[in-house]
Structure formats: C-alpha cells, structure tokens
Design an enzyme around this catalytic site. Structure first.
Site, mmCIF file in Angstrom:
data_model
loop_
_atom_site.group_PDB
_atom_site.id
_atom_site.type_symbol
_atom_site.label_atom_id
_atom_site.label_comp_id
_atom_site.label_asym_id
_atom_site.label_seq_id
_atom_site.Cartn_x
_atom_site.Cartn_y
_atom_site.Cartn_z
ATOM 1 C CD GLU A 132 -4.621 -5.706 2.231
ATOM 2 O OE1 GLU A 132 -5.392 -4.952 2.852
ATOM 3 O OE2 GLU A 132 -3.389 -5.628 2.316
ATOM 4 C CD GLU A 164 -3.093 -1.077 2.166
ATOM 5 O OE1 GLU A 164 -4.080 -1.811 2.020
ATOM 6 O OE2 GLU A 164 -2.922 -0.317 3.136
#
Length: 879
Positions: free
Chosen positions: A554, A457
């Site tokens: 995710e 991320e």
C-alpha cells in the site's frame, strides 16, 4: 409472474429421479419501514436505498450531501416480505431448505409466520430447514434491524473492556462501532468513501427441495507433487443424506483434454457427509499451467464430476480447473538482515505489479457484469498482474474471481477485517468461523488467489498503539488478536486450503511475526514482509523518502476525479476547491491542503480570474501531482528488485493504493467512479510496462536502470535524448552499445554526472532542459519512453504555451487522434468529457511536433460526438 425454476438433475437408466428442484425467490418483494408508514416494492437482490431510489422516493444517494440527508434510512428497521406459490408438489420431497446466499445483515426470518432463524453476518451463506413449515402457498419475511443500532448495542454489551475504535474520524461523517458487526466495514464510512450502512437481501435467495441426498457444495484444489513431478487434484463434495439407509454409488471424474478419467466407489451414511476424492494426472500428460498476465497463458481445463447413486440418482457438476503452484519465499538474503518476501508462480519469481481493490459501489446491486469486466480489463490494460482485495470491503462475487482467472490477475485476498480491534466473545467467533469456512470453500479453486491475509493493518494498529491502549492492558488485546486471526482464521485456512500461503495481517513481518508470537514490535519493517507507506509532507520527487522494503502493498497520493465525473453529482455552487461540497466530499483529514501542498512543491498553482476555470485546472493539477508522485515511488520499487543498498532492497511487489472509487470524490484511486481513467492509470500503463528504463539522480549523478519482468534475455540499446523546453528538436542524443538485458532483473545501464550531461548538450541548464530515454532492440521500440525532470517545472525556463490541435478520424470501432503541438508540452491531457472509453496514452510529455493517439470507446459513439466533447490541456495552459 416468471417462475425461476431449475431442474438440477438428469435421468438415470430406466428410472427417473430428480436430484433437486431449485426455485429462486429473486425479483419483486415488498419493503416497509419500522413503523409501517412507508411501503414500497423492491428488487431482490437489492437494498433499501436502491428500492427507494427506483420508486422516486429519494434522489441518487451520491448527489451532493445525500450521504447525510439519507442517514435515516440506515437507522430504521426495515422488513422484506413476499408471498409465493411453489410450482411443485411439496409432498413429493423429503427435505426442503431455504437458502440465503447473502443477507445484509441483521435479520430475523419468518416463514409462514414461524421464526426459522436469524442472520448476523453479511459474508455468510445461510441454510434453514423449512420441511415442516413449507406449504404450496407461502409467505416469507426478513425483519431487519439497523446494523448501526445493532453495532452500538453489541459494543455497549461488551462491558469487560472497550474494543477500539469507537467511531471513525469526524471528517468521515460515518457511523460508530463497525467492528462489532460482520458487515462491509467501509459501509460505515472510510477516508475515501461515504457512510451507507445498507439493509437488504444482496444475493440470491431460493428454495431447494430434494430426496435421498443433496450435494451442498463442491470444491477442489490442484496440488503438484514435487517428488513425483506430477499433478493431483483434491476434490471435496459435501452431501446431506436424507435417506434412512446408506446411499451407495460411483463417482466418475473426467478431464477430457488431459486424457484423464477415474472412477470411485462411495457409500454415504445418513446425515451430513463429506466425500474426498484424489485424482492423479499421469506425468506422461503435458499439463499447461495458469500464468499471471504478462507471464504466460491462462490455460484451464473443463472437468466433469458425475455422481451415479442408488435409486437412479445422478448429480453432475462441471468446473474449470487451472493448474498452478504458488510459493511465498521467505529466506535469508546475502548482505541484509531479515528475510525475503516474494512469490514464485510455477517456480518462477514474479514481481507483483498492481493496486488495491475496494468495493465498486456502496450498493452492490449497481455492480454489473459489465462494470466488473471494464474495471478488471483496465487492470491488465495498464500492465498490472495483481489486485489486493482489501479487508474493509467484501469478499467479491464469483464473477470477479472468474474474470481474474480468465485475465491472469493474481489476487491477494484479505479476510474482511480492517483498521480496528475486534471482540472475541463466542458468538462473534462462531459467526466469523462460519464466514471463513464458507469463503474458503467458495474461493479456493480459483488460481488467481495466491495468498490469504487475516486482516488489513490490525497488527500495526495494535503494536503501533493507534488507539492509545495502556501498556498494562496490551496483553488482553494481543490475546484477542491471536485468538481471532491465529487460533480461528489461520486454523480454518490450514485445514481447508493447503494450496496457498496465509499471513495474519498486512502489513506484517511474515515469518518474523510468527517468531515474535504473532505480533511484531515493528510490523512495517523494511527487512521482513510487506509495508504500507504514506507521506504527504515530504517531497514525492525525492525517491529517498520511500522505504526500500521487501514488498510495498500500500502506498499512494490523493487526487480529485475529473470535472465530468463530479458534475453529475453536484451543482454550480459546488464548483470550487473551497466550496462546502469540496470540503464535504473530502473524507481524509487535511486532504485538500495536502494535495495543493504537494503540487505546489513543483508546479505553479492555478490563479485564473474565472472560478470555474480555476477549479478545473486545480483538478487537473491534482491528477498531475498524483500521477507523478506514484510514478516516482513505483519506479523506485521496481528498480530495487535486484539490489541491496545499505542492507535494504530486493523489493518484489508494488501495489499502490487504490485502483477504483466507490463514489465521486477525492481519493487515492487511479480509476474514477464508473471506470474513467485518471492520469495515474495512464502512467501505470507505462511504469508497470514489462520492460522499462527508470531514471533518477543521486549525489548530482544521473542514473538509468533497466527493469525487466520478461522471462528471457534480450540484446538491446538505450537511447537518451535531451530537449530544451523551447524546442521540439533534441539538443543532443546518444545511443549506447548493445547490451544484454537479463530477464527478471533490474540493472544499472547508464550513469553520468548531471553537470557533464548539461555541458555535453550545449546551452542546457537544469531549468531549461528535460531528459527522455527508451530501450529498443533492432530499431523496434520495446519500452515506453520515460523522462526525468532536472528541476521543478515551476522553475522551468523556456516553457511556453503550447497550441495543440487534433484531427479525429475513425478506423472501425477505434478513433484516431492525430495531434500537433507548437511547443514542448508536459502532461498533455486529452479529455472527451463523459464519453466512456480510454486513450492509448494520456498525460504524456510531448516533445515532438506530432503524435498519434488512439481512443477506444466502451460504448457506441460517433466522430461528431467526440469532436464536440474533446478538450486538450497541458501544463502550459495553467502557467
């Protein structure tokens, strides 16, 4: 004292030469704190927290509020020391090294009171030359510095510009500046985990002595030559040649089951030397490939590599070799902008089904072989084929990857960087480069690892401006980002491993990210790469809120672990949803309210007059909500694999967040701390089934898609049944004509306006009926029975309290639960408290009077223990 002495070499000809002696220093050490007021024995491998607990000086670190109570441990500077006598004569060896496989984290090392080096990276392996300081009787000290204090010092010293984030959100109760130390990032806290920045020697430490030369490492990569249609093996061996003269000899590589043996002549010059060998497997030999779970066998071949060197020196290595190819396919898709993002294994497109792996414990010495096998077996038992080893944890121990190889679990391997920007001063980069180079060499021979990813991320954090960086300053941070992940990590991966793809981040736009200069304007695009998606406000039963992305790596929803898991680390005053304990254990801002909000959209919330009953019912309902939400989202991704709708689709991966828990607390996990299956994990067993019917509504029309991960086509039928909530007999049932379900596709099998379905089934209304359906061939059930709710269950009409009984019997090591219900029961939950094991199914919709469920214990147990612990709950019990 037990001697951990290993003779690493064999005999050669008429002479006898030992290649190396290895003496492990694992076992008992002495540990003392910074001012010397506390001294205690401690085990290596291990950490300070574990040593204090084992000596009875602290409670279990996970009990109640001990993550705060024991913060002092992480803030102190501890010293590990040991005195030992070597069981061999030092004078007979030309070179002696101290090898540290894993030090956590910042330490100065003294050997016989001489400083020989320092460590600053938990993920690196360290080797120090102690030839000139070693004696027959020796002392060793590792003087640790608190990683928390070190990180703060490093951050303060970085004066040119800030490197965010400084600290985690307050709700996490964590420590600051974790991005300035190469340590398990989540050990400083996370939104599902506590703050326990450990200190200690967390892997083996040993002394190696050798003459002539020594094999430092050995690694290999199978490579398939498409043009020649044959397999080759690239082998790399690194030597330390301490002889003053060149060392010549032969290398014999043999893989007996592939009828392959090859000999090479080598000559090693003094110094550090690398030998590269190229082994050809004849195309006339059939090589069985390694396949992911559910797609084929995990065939491996035993290989031996024998180095016969001058001076009668033999060095032999053995390894298991697996052959497989992996390709990341990014190519144009008809009817859609952007590029595909999917994996081919051995040339076959594979839909990646699975979850995200976090460290199994804050204290790695607690992570046993038995726990690893239990957790990973639970992965394949739930029909998963992939785990993403997430970038905020650790590079897992060798046994983890060996088990993934054995079980057919593909691994998406992040490098250990997560949710932060990082410094790029030379010292930091040097440490990272050593870490990455070492981990590539250690892990590249595992077929289970199918991709390297630079971080978790961080591209999104940078480009979506999580840290509120001014637009004028952004180029500085982009430059740092490219320096770290492209000019350093990517460069090392390309040089060290050509057998699998690399992406800079997750989520990322893949090839589009590269084209945009290594950072994308929107890293979470539905048209490229992978996405991370979380939405706790929208109705999770509405599939239209989910991204129709190429790959979902995710996504997820929280729930609480079972009461039997929480009970071990709490006391009676903690057992309510609004207790200080419940608020303290929740590390995600607003998490408890979000769970109740999402559950309240479709279920009545518990309102018992008994506070403990309300707490247990609320735990149950959060698990129901989580399971149903992730089921809806995952089924949406699976049915999107073969279609483009509104230019989006061709989804080829669903990895929900997260598989396992690091402690006993609310989280996104489907496995509780210790391995107990939540309702979500039982649901995953069904929604990841290789053959699955998926039902959903669009514009008041009910659709069923058939989803197949099989390699072959099958002729089958679809059975659709409708039950009223107040009857165990279906009010209507229909079976389709035979059709061919194509392997590796998702296709529409059935559609009917909901109004016609209800009219056809007599007196049905949305509130009074439920639909179930399954796929079968030749009257043999092939798919799980799936279901579709026509309304929220808080609006269900006719739902009455189900009386469910069970008769338990035993067949060998397995227990049989014969269930009987008085009424239709949604979300039937069978619980045997803290008895370790799993059911064959759980959390199911019971529409028939009887049902048989098996229980597989993980430890020896008795029928009477199960009967005493057994409890059954359904949604009707809390209404």
């Amino acid at each position: 004292m037990r001697l951990h002495l290993i003779l690493l070499l064999a005999l050669c000809g008429t002479g006898t030469t030992a290649a190396a002696l290895s003496y492990s220093l694992r076992g008992n050490w002495s540990i003392c704190n910074g001012n010397g007021s506390l001294e205690l024995p401690g085990a290596v491998p291990g950490c300070v927290h574990s040593a204090l607990f084992q000596q009875g000086l602290i409670q279990d670190s996970y009990y109640r509020f001990n993550d705060l109570n024991y913060r002092w441990i992480s803030l102190d500077n501890w010293t590990y020391s040991k005195e030992f006598k070597l069981p061999f004569e030092i004078s007979k060896w030309q070179k002696v090294n101290l090898i540290l496989e894993g030090v956590d984290t910042i330490s100065k090392i003294l050997f016989n009171e001489v400083t020989i080096g320092e460590t600053d990276n938990m993920f690196n392996r360290y080797s120090f030359d102690i030839t000139n300081v070693v004696r027959d009787v020796n002392s060793i000290e590792l003087r640790f510095q608190s990683a928390v204090l070190y990180a703060a010092q490093q951050s303060k010293a970085h004066t040119r510009y800030p490197v965010p984030p400084d600290c985690p959100p307050l709700v996490q109760k964590g420590e600051c500046h974790v991005n300035f130390v190469r340590k398990e990032q989540c050990s400083f806290s996370w939104d599902w985990g506590p703050s326990f920045p450990t200190q200690g020697i967390w892997k083996d430490v040993r002394i190696e002595a050798y003459n002539i030369c020594h094999l430092n490492y050995f690694t290999f990569s199978p490579i398939y030559d498409k043009s020649a249609q044959e397999w080759n093996l690239e082998i790399e061996a690194a030597f330390d040649v301490v002889s003053s003269k060149p060392v010549g000899g032969q290398v014999i590589v043999a893989i007996p089951k592939l009828q392959t043996q090859q000999m090479y002549n080598i000559e090693l010059q003094p110094g550090k030397r690398i030998v590269e060998l190229f082994l050809n497997i004849s195309k006339n030999i059939t090589v069985e490939t390694w396949w992911p779970h559910g797609h084929g066998n995990q065939t491996g071949y035993n290989m031996t590599v024998l180095f016969e060197l001058d001076g009668g020196l033999n060095i032999e290595k053995s390894a298991k070799v697996y052959f497989r190819t992996v390709e990341l396919i990014e190519e144009p898709i008809k009817g859609s902008p952007g590029l595909s993002f999917y994996f081919k294994i051995n040339g076959f497109p594979i839909f990646l089904k699975g979850s995200n792996w976090i460290p199994a414990d804050s204290f790695q010495d607690r992570v046993t072989s038995e726990l690893l096998r239990l957790l990973l077996q639970s992965v394949v038992d739930a029909n998963m084929n992939t785990l993403r080893v997430w970038g905020g944890g650790i590079y897992e121990q060798d046994e983890f990857y060996e088990l993934c190889d054995e079980l057919g679990i593909m691994v998406w391997q992040d490098f250990m960087f997560a949710c932060a920007l990082y410094p790029t001063d030379q010292g930091f980069l040097d440490s990272v480069r050593a870490e990455v180079a070492y981990q590539i060499k250690r892990l590249k021979s595992h077929p289970s690892i199918i991709i390297w990813s630079g971080n978790n991320e961080n591209e999104e954090a940078l480009m979506m401006n999580w840290y509120h960086i001014s637009y004028t300053d952004r180029p500085v941070y982009i430059k740092d980002y490219v320096t770290l992940y492209v000019k350093n990590i990517r460069e090392l991966v390309l040089a060290g491993d050509k057998s699998r793809p690399f992406i800079t981040s997750s989520p990322t736009n893949g090839a589009e990210t590269v084209a945009e200069g290594w950072v994308s304007q929107n890293p979470n695009s539905n048209y490229f790469g992978d996405v991370h998606f979380y939405d706790y406000i929208s109705d999770c039963w509405n599939w239209k809120v989910f991204p129709k992305a190429r790959f979902a790596s995710e996504y997820g929803y929280q729930s609480w672990p079972s009461f039997s898991t929480l009970e071990k680390v709490s006391s009676t005053e903690d057992w309510s949803f609004s207790s200080k304990f419940s608020l303290h254990r929740q590390h995600h801002e607003g998490g408890n309210k979000q769970m109740l909000y999402q559950a309240g959209l479709h279920f009545k919330l518990p309102k018992s007059t008994d506070p403990l009953r309300t707490f247990k019912d609320t735990i149950y309902l959060t698990q129901v909500m989580q399971a149903q939400c992730v089921k809806t989202e995952t089924e949406f991704y699976r049915r999107s694999r073969s279609e483009i709708v509104d230019q989006q689709g061709h989804t080829m991966g669903a990895l929900y967040w997260q598989l396992n828990d690091i402690w006993q607390a609310p989280s996104w996990a489907s496995l509780e701390y210790g391995g107990k299956w939540k309702m979500l994990h039982y649901f995953a067993q069904n929604f990841f089934a290789p053959l699955l019917p998926v039902g959903f509504e669009n514009e008041n029309t009910f659709y069923i898609y058939g989803v197949s991960d099989l390699h072959s086509d099958y002729s089958m039928t679809l059975t659709v049944r409708v039950h009223t909530w107040n009857s165990l007999e279906p009010v209507c049932s229909c079976v389709t004509e035979h059709f061919v379900m194509k392997g590796g596709e998702a296709v529409r099998l059935y559609e009917e306006p909901v109004s016609e379905l209800l009219r056809r089934c007599g007196n049905c209304t949305r509130e009074s009926c439920v639909v179930s359906f399954y796929l079968s061939a030749d009257h043999e059930l092939l798919s799980p029975t799936n279901y579709h709710f026509l309304s929220s269950l808080k609006e269900a009409v006719g739902l009455c309290k189900a009386q469910i009984t069970a008769i338990i019997s035993q067949q060998g090591d397995i227990f049989v639960f014969d269930l009987e219900t008085s009424a239709v029961a949604p979300f039937v939950w069978l619980d045997v408290g803290s008895i370790p094991g799993r059911f064959s199914d759980n959390g199911f919709l019971m529409t028939e009077k009887t049902r048989t469920v098996l229980f597989y214990p993980w430890e020896p147990t008795s029928k009477s223990e199960l009967e005493q612990s057994f409890h059954v709950t359904s949604l009707t019990d809390i209404y």
